[in-house]
Design a protein around this motif. Sequence first.
Motif, PDB file in Angstrom:
ATOM      1  N   VAL A 239       0.735  -1.046  -0.101  1.00 54.99           N
ATOM      2  CA  VAL A 239       0.336   0.089   0.587  1.00 54.99           C
ATOM      3  C   VAL A 239       0.370   1.356  -0.156  1.00 54.99           C
ATOM      4  CG1 VAL A 239      -1.645   1.090   1.370  1.00 54.99           C
ATOM      5  CG2 VAL A 239      -1.606  -1.265   1.346  1.00 54.99           C
ATOM      6  N   ASP A 240       2.012   1.410   0.934  1.00 55.39           N
ATOM      7  CA  ASP A 240       2.772   2.145   1.099  1.00 55.39           C
ATOM      8  C   ASP A 240       3.834   2.554  -0.596  1.00 55.39           C
ATOM      9  OD1 ASP A 240       2.980   3.163   3.308  1.00 55.39           O
ATOM     10  OD2 ASP A 240       4.890   2.300   3.828  1.00 55.39           O
ATOM     11  N   ALA A 241       4.238   1.589  -1.086  1.00 52.44           N
ATOM     12  CA  ALA A 241       4.735   1.533  -2.650  1.00 52.44           C
ATOM     13  C   ALA A 241       3.804   1.930  -3.370  1.00 52.44           C
ATOM     14  CB  ALA A 241       5.442   0.262  -3.137  1.00 52.44           C
ATOM     15  N   LEU A 242       2.780   1.392  -3.424  1.00 51.78           N
ATOM     16  CA  LEU A 242       1.647   1.657  -4.702  1.00 51.78           C
ATOM     17  C   LEU A 242       1.097   3.262  -4.761  1.00 51.78           C
ATOM     18  CD1 LEU A 242      -1.065  -1.157  -4.405  1.00 51.78           C
ATOM     19  CD2 LEU A 242       0.624  -0.603  -5.737  1.00 51.78           C
ATOM     20  N   GLU A 243       0.790   3.777  -3.182  1.00 54.47           N
ATOM     21  CA  GLU A 243       0.742   5.486  -3.297  1.00 54.47           C
ATOM     22  C   GLU A 243       1.600   6.131  -4.010  1.00 54.47           C
ATOM     23  OE1 GLU A 243      -1.670   6.272   0.382  1.00 54.47           O
ATOM     24  OE2 GLU A 243       0.349   7.020   0.259  1.00 54.47           O
ATOM     25  N   GLY A 244       3.039   5.608  -3.717  1.00 52.31           N
ATOM     26  CA  GLY A 244       4.080   6.434  -4.839  1.00 52.31           C
ATOM     27  C   GLY A 244       4.015   6.078  -6.196  1.00 52.31           C
ATOM     28  N   LEU A 245       3.376   4.902  -6.442  1.00 52.42           N
ATOM     29  CA  LEU A 245       3.506   4.906  -7.803  1.00 52.42           C
ATOM     30  C   LEU A 245       2.701   5.504  -9.028  1.00 52.42           C
ATOM     31  CD1 LEU A 245       4.650   0.416  -7.762  1.00 52.42           C
ATOM     32  CD2 LEU A 245       6.020   2.537  -8.666  1.00 52.42           C
ATOM     33  N   PHE A 246       1.783   5.262  -7.603  1.00 52.30           N
ATOM     34  CA  PHE A 246       0.206   5.860  -8.444  1.00 52.30           C
ATOM     35  C   PHE A 246       0.707   7.318  -9.050  1.00 52.30           C
ATOM     36  CE2 PHE A 246      -4.395   7.491  -8.319  1.00 52.30           C
ATOM     37  CZ  PHE A 246      -4.624   6.958  -9.092  1.00 52.30           C
ATOM     38  N   VAL A 247       1.352   7.786  -7.745  1.00 53.98           N
ATOM     39  CA  VAL A 247       1.099   9.576  -7.753  1.00 53.98           C
ATOM     40  C   VAL A 247       2.370   9.522  -8.928  1.00 53.98           C
ATOM     41  CG1 VAL A 247       1.818  11.750  -6.745  1.00 53.98           C
ATOM     42  CG2 VAL A 247       1.259  10.012  -5.646  1.00 53.98           C
ATOM     43  N   ARG A 248       3.449   8.491  -9.073  1.00 51.66           N
ATOM     44  CA  ARG A 248       3.791   9.497  -9.778  1.00 51.66           C
ATOM     45  C   ARG A 248       3.789   8.917 -11.813  1.00 51.66           C
ATOM     46  NH1 ARG A 248       9.276   4.839 -10.047  1.00 51.66           N
ATOM     47  NH2 ARG A 248       8.799   5.307  -8.030  1.00 51.66           N
ATOM     48  N   GLU A 249       2.766   7.618 -11.324  1.00 55.89           N
ATOM     49  CA  GLU A 249       1.531   7.512 -12.886  1.00 55.89           C
ATOM     50  C   GLU A 249       1.075   8.355 -13.476  1.00 55.89           C
ATOM     51  OE1 GLU A 249       1.772   4.733 -15.451  1.00 55.89           O
ATOM     52  OE2 GLU A 249       3.207   3.637 -13.770  1.00 55.89           O
ATOM     53  N   ARG A 251       1.367  11.651 -12.239  1.00 49.94           N
ATOM     54  CA  ARG A 251       1.949  12.619 -12.579  1.00 49.94           C
ATOM     55  C   ARG A 251       2.721  12.657 -13.798  1.00 49.94           C
ATOM     56  NH1 ARG A 251       5.442  13.487  -7.546  1.00 49.94           N
ATOM     57  NH2 ARG A 251       3.733  14.865  -6.455  1.00 49.94           N
ATOM     58  N   ARG A 252       2.396  11.388 -14.731  1.00 54.35           N
ATOM     59  CA  ARG A 252       3.105  11.575 -16.157  1.00 54.35           C
ATOM     60  C   ARG A 252       2.308  11.921 -17.088  1.00 54.35           C
ATOM     61  NH1 ARG A 252       5.158   5.369 -17.711  1.00 54.35           N
ATOM     62  NH2 ARG A 252       5.194   5.875 -19.497  1.00 54.35           N
ATOM     63  N   SER A 253       1.428  12.610 -16.634  1.00 55.43           N
ATOM     64  CA  SER A 253       0.328  13.410 -18.068  1.00 55.43           C
ATOM     65  C   SER A 253      -0.448  14.084 -17.400  1.00 55.43           C
ATOM     66  CB  SER A 253      -0.350  12.010 -18.796  1.00 55.43           C
ATOM     67  OG  SER A 253      -1.710  12.265 -17.965  1.00 55.43           O
ATOM     68  N   LEU A 254      -1.307  15.894 -17.922  1.00 56.08           N
ATOM     69  CA  LEU A 254      -1.385  16.296 -17.308  1.00 56.08           C
ATOM     70  C   LEU A 254      -3.154  16.018 -17.458  1.00 56.08           C
ATOM     71  CD1 LEU A 254      -0.484  19.786 -16.465  1.00 56.08           C
ATOM     72  CD2 LEU A 254      -1.344  20.159 -18.708  1.00 56.08           C
ATOM     73  N   LYS A 255      -3.631  15.291 -17.589  1.00 56.03           N
ATOM     74  CA  LYS A 255      -4.776  14.812 -17.734  1.00 56.03           C
ATOM     75  C   LYS A 255      -5.119  13.657 -16.535  1.00 56.03           C
ATOM     76  CE  LYS A 255      -6.782  12.723 -19.953  1.00 56.03           C
ATOM     77  NZ  LYS A 255      -7.780  11.362 -21.495  1.00 56.03           N
ATOM     78  N   ALA A 256      -3.847  13.326 -16.623  1.00 57.64           N
ATOM     79  CA  ALA A 256      -4.468  12.322 -14.726  1.00 57.64           C
ATOM     80  C   ALA A 256      -3.960  12.795 -13.831  1.00 57.64           C
ATOM     81  CB  ALA A 256      -3.139  10.724 -15.125  1.00 57.64           C
TER      82      ALA A 256
ATOM     83  N   LEU B 267      -4.371   4.825 -13.512  1.00 64.06           N
ATOM     84  CA  LEU B 267      -4.950   3.420 -13.084  1.00 64.06           C
ATOM     85  C   LEU B 267      -4.253   1.767 -13.660  1.00 64.06           C
ATOM     86  CD1 LEU B 267      -6.359   2.840 -10.114  1.00 64.06           C
ATOM     87  CD2 LEU B 267      -8.085   2.499 -11.269  1.00 64.06           C
ATOM     88  N   LEU B 268      -4.455   2.256 -14.652  1.00 63.37           N
ATOM     89  CA  LEU B 268      -4.162   0.831 -15.274  1.00 63.37           C
ATOM     90  C   LEU B 268      -2.660   0.346 -15.859  1.00 63.37           C
ATOM     91  CD1 LEU B 268      -6.776  -0.642 -17.610  1.00 63.37           C
ATOM     92  CD2 LEU B 268      -6.519   0.333 -19.012  1.00 63.37           C
TER      93      LEU B 268
END
Lengths: 331, 331
Positions: A239-249, A251-256, B267-268
Amino acid sequence: MHIAVDAMGGDRAPAAIVAGAVAAARHLRFGLLLVGRSEAIEAELERARGLSRLDVRTVNAPDVVDMAEPASAVRRKPGSSLRVAADLVASGEAAAMFSAGHTGAVVLTAHAAFGMIDGIERPALATTIPTRTGHAILIDSGANLCCRPQHLVQFGAMGVTLARVGLGIAGPRIGLLAIGEEETKGLELAREAHQRLKRSGLPFIGNLEATRMYAGDAEVILCDGHTGNLALKVSESLVDALEGLFVREMRRSLKARAGLLLSKTALLRLRKRVDYAEQGGAPLLGLRKICVVGHGRSSAKAVRNAVALAHRLAEGNLVGALESELKMAAV
Amino acid sequence: MHIAVDAMGGDRAPAAIVAGAVAAARHLRFGLLLVGRSEAIEAELERARGLSRLDVRTVNAPDVVDMAEPASAVRRKPGSSLRVAADLVASGEAAAMFSAGHTGAVVLTAHAAFGMIDGIERPALATTIPTRTGHAILIDSGANLCCRPQHLVQFGAMGVTLARVGLGIAGPRIGLLAIGEEETKGLELAREAHQRLKRSGLPFIGNLEATRMYAGDAEVILCDGHTGNLALKVSESLVDALEGLFVREMRRSLKARAGLLLSKTALLRLRKRVDYAEQGGAPLLGLRKICVVGHGRSSAKAVRNAVALAHRLAEGNLVGALESELKMAAV
């Protein structure tokens, strides 16, 4: 009714412990016996509000069991906050206890002070986890590194009662946590426990493959304490890591990125829902008295929930329910 | 160079296996030996495009090891796709093999057909997991339900080589997966392995508490196969459940709902990154030949990645690298 609280156990003790315990007592109107170094506790109490209308007492205990010590160190420390808190429950001055200290030491102390319910050989920690469809009880989540097959059957019987009495789940199903669905897979403990559970008369649905642990297939999930503890800790890490990874993912697009801002509250709420440190405590089942164990990282909010749980289980007479159900089941 | 592929192993065999293997071969220009029931394989090949320029051959094998059978069933089935694929590698006709079938049967078969590298007593599965900062190798992720302390040291030496040669990680660090940070915590296996790793000369950083498994503290994470398999399966289950819970949380408010739509791609992408079934295969280390094991739920994409990995490890001569590093380390 008074709840005895080990004010010195946990990474954020005594501040988070005192604040959380007082919050629970204020909300639910019960008495508190805060056990530990009086000066440290009283310094925290000075910050608390609305104490005048509460029955909060400090019980001095000069020693503390450190996290780096072996669990057995508690035996040499009769003046530890843990021992003094347990003694208050054993003598009837308090109806239940809470500690976020050294789990092994809490188990040893509570076991020695309270004794076991008839038909149960080992105390077991029962942690509530979220699932896709609601909640489940993971038992044993860390009290016994090694177990025998009959212990798992006993844990199953206790888990069913806790699910019904403590969580209000009607018709809880038992699954045996395993690395395969088939009976022939897994270690000897799991194979033998599977056979005994089948014959036990308990609502056993079979092996629960670990890939389905959070799926909601079973409300009582059985395993030895090493496995359960590992499963919870790995989950916490993920859960700790996913939160970080999710935020990083995101940030990859403006829409996201816009999506991230909009979903921040949902992310936060989800985190709290799955965060082991936020969820309060796990009751240690099988003893003649109520003992709730908190995560070492417990926040004040987690302590509030855990102390409230200790109160609820004492008031609902969980021990009595366990004793009578076990007598009927004759596991 | 040819890669032998067990076309019959896995929940979506032979369709996903054939499609994935052909995609890898087309992309990377290597030959394929597709092993299994010829008719079934050829029916799948008819759907594949651009085969004329590829060296894809079918090798008939009438038997299949079923997931519900014990691993040892493979011994009674010399005509199984698994055995025939392994024989093609043992005889030198193929440079490496891939199977998404019964993991226990794959381990038994590859072990018997290929033999062990000097200094390694047990083959171990090495699964790559994402971490907060990059990737780590979890070894053993399921080949040995029980291990001895010296096996974990051997797995550590192999993990370090795989991290360097296979993943291009400079200076990988080894952590021993445990339920506590302290040396004194955990089971006897972990305690004894800890002492041996300290003396081994390997880049050992100590116990890695399971709450830090995905934190990026170590690039090689050691554990017995039961623990590793459980950790992966629990993680898989949690990702599944979190996705559902997250979507539910988001739906609770209109604002968050808009966020969900915007963050769907993230998410995907995240799901694919952490999904064990999507990530391809895990090499079975310690054998004299390359064998990559796929998740039973492998999709065509996962098979493509896994077969490509088998090719890359054969071409990069991972076995030679392991042999020479182990000779130097003299573990």
